[in-house]
Motif scaffolding. Structure first.
Motif, PDB file in Angstrom:
ATOM      1  N   GLU A  28      -2.839   0.116  -7.692  1.00  0.00           N
ATOM      2  CA  GLU A  28      -3.539   1.348  -8.085  1.00  0.00           C
ATOM      3  C   GLU A  28      -2.541   2.459  -8.410  1.00  0.00           C
ATOM      4  N   VAL A  29      -1.494   2.571  -7.609  1.00  0.00           N
ATOM      5  CA  VAL A  29      -0.491   3.608  -7.854  1.00  0.00           C
ATOM      6  C   VAL A  29       0.231   3.346  -9.175  1.00  0.00           C
TER       7      VAL A  29
ATOM      8  N   TYR B 169       0.842  -1.191   0.000  1.00  0.00           N
ATOM      9  CA  TYR B 169       0.000   0.000   0.000  1.00  0.00           C
ATOM     10  C   TYR B 169       0.876   1.239   0.000  1.00  0.00           C
TER      11      TYR B 169
ATOM     12  N   ARG C 117      -3.878   3.906  -1.089  1.00  0.00           N
ATOM     13  CA  ARG C 117      -4.031   3.274  -2.395  1.00  0.00           C
ATOM     14  C   ARG C 117      -3.151   2.030  -2.430  1.00  0.00           C
ATOM     15  N   SER C 118      -3.606   1.030  -3.141  1.00  0.00           N
ATOM     16  CA  SER C 118      -2.790  -0.181  -3.272  1.00  0.00           C
ATOM     17  C   SER C 118      -1.617   0.107  -4.207  1.00  0.00           C
TER      18      SER C 118
ATOM     19  N   GLN D 188      -7.227   2.151   6.268  1.00  0.00           N
ATOM     20  CA  GLN D 188      -7.111   3.611   6.208  1.00  0.00           C
ATOM     21  C   GLN D 188      -7.657   4.247   7.481  1.00  0.00           C
TER      22      GLN D 188
ATOM     23  N   PHE E 219      -5.557  13.401  -5.450  1.00  0.00           N
ATOM     24  CA  PHE E 219      -6.521  12.500  -4.852  1.00  0.00           C
ATOM     25  C   PHE E 219      -7.542  13.355  -4.111  1.00  0.00           C
TER      26      PHE E 219
END
Length: 107
Positions: A81-82, A4, A77-78, A57, A106
């Protein structure tokens, strides 16, 4: 375990200064032994076994406050995802002049 990236809001701006070594240590205290920070930004890369990113989170926001001395919202974000966001940004870069840049926000 999934990777993450935690983006902590308003770190090292608006009078809320925190050394990145102290931030990494806070994550280590929360049992994220591989936590490492990225530049002087409040961004932390770490692994976690949580089944829910939203639960993780929320937990980080609550548990970090006493460790760092103030509340900071966490945008989590995982790693996948990044990477996907980075790929889109790199593709868009071709449309921007050399003087321009791509920024990701974001919200």
């Amino acid at each position: 375990m999934p990777t993450y990236v935690a983006f902590l809001r308003a770190i090292n701006v608006t009078g809320r200064f925190l050394k990145m070594s102290a931030l990494a240590e806070a994550f280590h205290q929360l049992e994220h032994a591989d936590a490492r920070t990225f530049i002087n930004s409040g961004n932390v890369i770490f692994s976690a076994s949580s089944d829910s990113a939203q639960t993780l989170q929320n937990s980080l926001e609550q548990q970090l406050e006493p460790l760092i001395g103030f509340r900071s919202e966490v945008f989590l974000r995982s790693g996948d995802e990044v990477k996907a966001i980075s790929a889109v940004a790199n593709d868009l870069k071709a449309r921007v002049s050399n003087e321009g840049d791509i920024n990701v926000c974001f919200l």
